[in-house]
Design a protein around this motif. Structure first.
Motif, PDB file in Angstrom:
ATOM      1  N   SER A  37       0.439  -1.197  -0.309  1.00 48.22           N
ATOM      2  CA  SER A  37      -0.266   0.416  -0.040  1.00 48.22           C
ATOM      3  C   SER A  37       0.647   1.136  -0.095  1.00 48.22           C
ATOM      4  O   SER A  37       0.381   2.590   0.317  1.00 48.22           O
ATOM      5  N   LEU A  38       2.414   1.132   0.719  1.00 47.34           N
ATOM      6  CA  LEU A  38       3.347   2.413   0.399  1.00 47.34           C
ATOM      7  C   LEU A  38       2.668   2.745  -0.611  1.00 47.34           C
ATOM      8  O   LEU A  38       3.352   4.389  -0.637  1.00 47.34           O
ATOM      9  N   LYS A  39       3.355   2.135  -1.928  1.00 46.42           N
ATOM     10  CA  LYS A  39       3.072   3.221  -3.609  1.00 46.42           C
ATOM     11  C   LYS A  39       2.354   4.595  -3.555  1.00 46.42           C
ATOM     12  O   LYS A  39       1.948   5.672  -3.547  1.00 46.42           O
ATOM     13  N   ALA A  40       1.030   3.984  -3.459  1.00 41.68           N
ATOM     14  CA  ALA A  40       0.147   4.793  -3.225  1.00 41.68           C
ATOM     15  C   ALA A  40      -0.199   5.659  -2.192  1.00 41.68           C
ATOM     16  O   ALA A  40      -0.704   6.753  -2.536  1.00 41.68           O
ATOM     17  N   GLN A  41      -0.209   5.204  -0.670  1.00 45.46           N
ATOM     18  CA  GLN A  41       0.232   6.167  -0.363  1.00 45.46           C
ATOM     19  C   GLN A  41       0.839   7.442  -0.229  1.00 45.46           C
ATOM     20  O   GLN A  41       1.113   8.314   0.023  1.00 45.46           O
ATOM     21  N   ASN A  42       2.228   7.322  -0.364  1.00 44.54           N
ATOM     22  CA  ASN A  42       2.882   8.178  -0.672  1.00 44.54           C
ATOM     23  C   ASN A  42       2.672   8.906  -1.984  1.00 44.54           C
ATOM     24  O   ASN A  42       3.065  10.155  -1.909  1.00 44.54           O
ATOM     25  N   ASN A  43       1.837   8.450  -3.233  1.00 45.21           N
ATOM     26  CA  ASN A  43       1.268   9.516  -4.086  1.00 45.21           C
ATOM     27  C   ASN A  43       0.330  10.434  -3.252  1.00 45.21           C
ATOM     28  O   ASN A  43      -0.097  11.181  -3.776  1.00 45.21           O
ATOM     29  N   ALA A  44      -0.510   9.612  -2.905  1.00 41.36           N
ATOM     30  CA  ALA A  44      -2.143  10.792  -1.471  1.00 41.36           C
ATOM     31  C   ALA A  44      -0.982  11.308  -1.091  1.00 41.36           C
ATOM     32  O   ALA A  44      -1.442  12.907  -1.233  1.00 41.36           O
ATOM     33  N   GLU A  45      -0.186  11.767  -0.464  1.00 41.01           N
ATOM     34  CA  GLU A  45       0.501  12.399   0.712  1.00 41.01           C
ATOM     35  C   GLU A  45       1.576  12.961  -0.232  1.00 41.01           C
ATOM     36  O   GLU A  45       1.024  14.870   0.113  1.00 41.01           O
ATOM     37  N   GLU A  46       1.533  13.456  -1.206  1.00 39.59           N
ATOM     38  CA  GLU A  46       2.630  13.987  -2.345  1.00 39.59           C
ATOM     39  C   GLU A  46       1.893  15.118  -3.361  1.00 39.59           C
ATOM     40  O   GLU A  46       1.987  16.552  -2.982  1.00 39.59           O
ATOM     41  N   LEU A  47       0.260  14.490  -3.445  1.00 35.66           N
ATOM     42  CA  LEU A  47      -1.093  15.904  -3.331  1.00 35.66           C
ATOM     43  C   LEU A  47      -1.486  16.240  -2.463  1.00 35.66           C
ATOM     44  O   LEU A  47      -2.721  16.889  -2.774  1.00 35.66           O
ATOM     45  N   GLY A  48      -1.109  15.768  -1.227  1.00 36.01           N
ATOM     46  CA  GLY A  48      -1.685  17.054  -0.311  1.00 36.01           C
ATOM     47  C   GLY A  48      -2.773  15.996   0.730  1.00 36.01           C
ATOM     48  O   GLY A  48      -3.333  16.160   1.027  1.00 36.01           O
ATOM     49  N   PHE A  49      -2.714  14.766   0.606  1.00 38.57           N
ATOM     50  CA  PHE A  49      -3.971  13.827   1.004  1.00 38.57           C
ATOM     51  C   PHE A  49      -3.022  13.328   2.325  1.00 38.57           C
ATOM     52  O   PHE A  49      -2.246  12.515   1.839  1.00 38.57           O
ATOM     53  N   GLU A  50      -4.190  12.359   3.199  1.00 37.71           N
ATOM     54  CA  GLU A  50      -3.289  11.590   4.326  1.00 37.71           C
ATOM     55  C   GLU A  50      -3.458  10.545   4.426  1.00 37.71           C
ATOM     56  O   GLU A  50      -3.326   9.373   5.052  1.00 37.71           O
ATOM     57  N   GLN A  51      -4.620  10.042   3.499  1.00 32.57           N
ATOM     58  CA  GLN A  51      -5.256   8.700   3.830  1.00 32.57           C
ATOM     59  C   GLN A  51      -5.635   8.192   1.794  1.00 32.57           C
ATOM     60  O   GLN A  51      -5.634   9.386   1.955  1.00 32.57           O
ATOM     61  N   VAL A  52      -5.450   6.985   1.522  1.00 34.21           N
ATOM     62  CA  VAL A  52      -6.060   6.202   0.446  1.00 34.21           C
ATOM     63  C   VAL A  52      -7.505   4.979   1.065  1.00 34.21           C
ATOM     64  O   VAL A  52      -7.726   4.509   2.034  1.00 34.21           O
ATOM     65  N   LEU A  53      -8.283   5.877  -0.207  1.00 34.38           N
ATOM     66  CA  LEU A  53      -9.462   4.805   0.017  1.00 34.38           C
ATOM     67  C   LEU A  53      -9.130   3.873  -1.009  1.00 34.38           C
ATOM     68  O   LEU A  53      -9.408   4.140  -2.470  1.00 34.38           O
ATOM     69  N   TRP A  54      -9.456   2.854  -0.940  1.00 29.86           N
ATOM     70  CA  TRP A  54      -9.115   1.361  -1.996  1.00 29.86           C
ATOM     71  C   TRP A  54     -10.074   1.477  -2.601  1.00 29.86           C
ATOM     72  O   TRP A  54     -11.327   0.791  -1.483  1.00 29.86           O
ATOM     73  N   LEU A  55     -10.125   0.721  -3.342  1.00 28.74           N
ATOM     74  CA  LEU A  55     -11.741   0.124  -4.096  1.00 28.74           C
ATOM     75  C   LEU A  55     -10.840  -0.841  -4.405  1.00 28.74           C
ATOM     76  O   LEU A  55     -10.575  -1.781  -4.299  1.00 28.74           O
ATOM     77  N   ASP A  56     -11.782  -1.822  -4.895  1.00 30.65           N
ATOM     78  CA  ASP A  56     -12.596  -3.303  -5.599  1.00 30.65           C
ATOM     79  C   ASP A  56     -11.277  -3.703  -6.152  1.00 30.65           C
ATOM     80  O   ASP A  56     -11.145  -2.636  -7.118  1.00 30.65           O
ATOM     81  N   ALA A  57     -10.408  -4.769  -6.283  1.00 33.13           N
ATOM     82  CA  ALA A  57      -9.539  -4.929  -7.007  1.00 33.13           C
ATOM     83  C   ALA A  57     -10.048  -5.361  -9.270  1.00 33.13           C
ATOM     84  O   ALA A  57      -9.376  -5.383  -9.627  1.00 33.13           O
ATOM     85  N   GLU A  93     -13.123  -4.400 -10.853  1.00 36.77           N
ATOM     86  CA  GLU A  93     -14.422  -3.611 -11.764  1.00 36.77           C
ATOM     87  C   GLU A  93     -13.594  -1.774 -11.417  1.00 36.77           C
ATOM     88  O   GLU A  93     -13.728  -0.852 -11.694  1.00 36.77           O
ATOM     89  N   LYS A  94     -12.880  -2.138  -9.878  1.00 37.65           N
ATOM     90  CA  LYS A  94     -12.280  -0.167  -9.540  1.00 37.65           C
ATOM     91  C   LYS A  94     -13.610   0.600  -9.024  1.00 37.65           C
ATOM     92  O   LYS A  94     -13.509   1.063  -9.586  1.00 37.65           O
ATOM     93  N   LYS A  95     -14.516  -0.354  -8.454  1.00 35.98           N
ATOM     94  CA  LYS A  95     -16.156   1.066  -8.531  1.00 35.98           C
ATOM     95  C   LYS A  95     -16.375   1.246  -6.845  1.00 35.98           C
ATOM     96  O   LYS A  95     -16.950   1.484  -6.785  1.00 35.98           O
ATOM     97  N   TYR A  96     -15.986  -0.376  -6.484  1.00 36.87           N
ATOM     98  CA  TYR A  96     -17.237  -0.620  -4.826  1.00 36.87           C
ATOM     99  C   TYR A  96     -16.004  -0.174  -4.384  1.00 36.87           C
ATOM    100  O   TYR A  96     -14.409  -0.651  -3.633  1.00 36.87           O
ATOM    101  N   ILE A  97     -16.395   0.480  -2.644  1.00 34.31           N
ATOM    102  CA  ILE A  97     -15.349   0.518  -1.733  1.00 34.31           C
ATOM    103  C   ILE A  97     -15.705  -0.881  -0.894  1.00 34.31           C
ATOM    104  O   ILE A  97     -15.753  -1.194  -0.562  1.00 34.31           O
ATOM    105  N   ASN A 108     -16.018  -8.888   2.743  1.00 31.91           N
ATOM    106  CA  ASN A 108     -15.858 -10.155   1.483  1.00 31.91           C
ATOM    107  C   ASN A 108     -14.690 -10.886   1.146  1.00 31.91           C
ATOM    108  O   ASN A 108     -14.486 -11.340   0.034  1.00 31.91           O
ATOM    109  N   GLY A 109     -14.245 -11.058   1.826  1.00 32.98           N
ATOM    110  CA  GLY A 109     -12.382 -11.357   2.066  1.00 32.98           C
ATOM    111  C   GLY A 109     -10.738 -11.242   1.554  1.00 32.98           C
ATOM    112  O   GLY A 109     -11.173 -11.869   2.035  1.00 32.98           O
ATOM    113  N   SER A 110     -11.518  -9.342   0.770  1.00 32.50           N
ATOM    114  CA  SER A 110     -10.550  -8.741   0.920  1.00 32.50           C
ATOM    115  C   SER A 110     -10.723  -7.726   1.595  1.00 32.50           C
ATOM    116  O   SER A 110      -9.263  -6.596   1.629  1.00 32.50           O
ATOM    117  N   ILE A 111     -11.564  -7.763   2.464  1.00 28.67           N
ATOM    118  CA  ILE A 111     -11.732  -6.024   3.463  1.00 28.67           C
ATOM    119  C   ILE A 111     -11.076  -7.192   5.175  1.00 28.67           C
ATOM    120  O   ILE A 111     -11.590  -7.645   5.360  1.00 28.67           O
TER     121      ILE A 111
END
Length: 355
Positions: free
Chosen positions: A204-224, A226-230, A252-255
């Protein structure tokens, strides 16, 4: 398993940090708990020893194949000086679920509870007494066999370390800004997203670093798929209050099945607040906001307890939740859980365990 826990006394004690310097995960107490596993002997040699570095073979399997699981819980100091644990048995049971998924031998839950109890009792003076502070408890297991080959290890080490901590976020109840990740994925059903294994967090670190560079504290992940469900936030489960009803993604087995998540759901049911666990699309959340129906968004987790969300950014779209202020229900949940943890409110659920 009726094993006596050996104690080895430290020759010197550390100077305790000031409350203002605590932060999160920076300091560690005088003692730790250790226990070893070998195929021929099972789990053996439980000890409370001085906190010290480990000596591991460079070929220890944890370094090469990632067999490692962990948990996180807290001890709190009450106003009258008692020490309370919050739902420790839930963490111990979840640790064993992680072990089963990662092909690690499970632990005797009574022995682990006894070990945590004795360790926290011994280190009670390390529980800080500043507002919002606590003693973080980190149980974990690593594969220790010196072997290069893809199979489960034949030896492991289980440890528990303690760390006095302040508030997880510098502004505990200030709403956080969350970036919705729509390229990288955290986990898939059938994988290991539902357990606390180290690789989940490394991925998860790559996405977290990208988010922080854009000024966001956390990342919200979507399903792998369809990438539409929280699914969940990097360090929290997530809740949405829409038209007076609270909705959270269904396991659901991934949360990860969060202990605080479960506590929030129990508390809402106790208050007769409508709460549902279901599959939620991010599009529906943005539509609810556009219609004026999205009232509150908040995360839940051991570290922060409750973290209100003030902004969600998804692609080129961004929404502000509740004028970037903590919602009434979010605060009520936070206030109630923290008061129970600190012994300042009745505990009708029997969540706390006195050390």
């Amino acid at each position: 398993m009726n094993q006596m826990i050996e104690r080895v006394k430290t020759s010197s004690q550390k100077e305790k940090p000031s409350v203002d310097a605590l932060g999160f995960g920076k300091y560690f107490s005088d003692y730790m708990f250790t226990m070893d596993y070998e195929t021929e002997k099972g789990w053996h040699s439980p000890k409370i020893t001085p906190y010290e570095p480990l000596v591991l073979d460079p070929s220890a399997m944890v370094f090469h194949y990632g067999q490692a699981v962990f948990e996180g819980l807290k001890a709190y100091r009450t106003d009258d000086g008692k020490a309370l644990l919050f739902r420790p048995l839930k963490n111990i049971k979840r640790l064993n679920l992680s072990c089963e998924r990662m092909s690690i031998p499970t632990l005797d839950e009574d022995l682990v509870m006894d070990a945590i109890h004795q360790l926290v009792e011994l280190e009670k003076d390390w529980i800080p007494n500043g507002e919002g502070t606590s003693l973080y408890i980190r149980p974990f297991i690593i594969a220790t066999e010196p072997y290069l080959g893809v199979r489960p290890s034949h030896s492991y080490k289980f440890m528990v370390i303690l760390s006095p901590v302040g508030a997880y976020y510098s502004g505990q109840l200030n709403p956080v800004k969350i970036y919705v990740e729509d390229y990288y994925v955290r986990a898939v059903p059938g994988g290991v997203g539902h357990v606390k294994t180290s690789g989940n967090y490394a991925a998860s670190l790559k996405a977290q670093n990208n988010a922080e560079e854009l000024g966001f504290e956390q990342v919200l992940w979507l399903d792998a798929k369809e990438k539409k469900y929280i699914e969940e936030v990097g360090s929290m489960n997530i809740f949405f209050k829409i038209n007076g009803e609270v909705i959270t993604p269904k396991l659901n087995g991934s949360i990860l099945s969060g202990i605080t998540r479960d506590s929030v759901i129990e508390l809402l049911k106790h208050w007769d607040v409508p709460v549902r666990e279901e599959r939620i699309s991010l599009e529906d959340i943005f539509k609810a906001h556009a219609n004026g129906d999205l009232e509150e968004v908040f995360g839940s987790g051991t570290a922060a307890v409750i973290s209100p969300v003030g902004e969600l950014k998804w692609g080129n779209e961004s929404i502000t939740v509740n004028d970037n202020k903590i919602g009434q229900l979010s605060f009520q949940i936070y206030d109630t859980i923290t008061k129970i943890q600190l012994g300042r409110a009745d505990d009708p659920f029997n969540w706390t365990f006195e050390v």
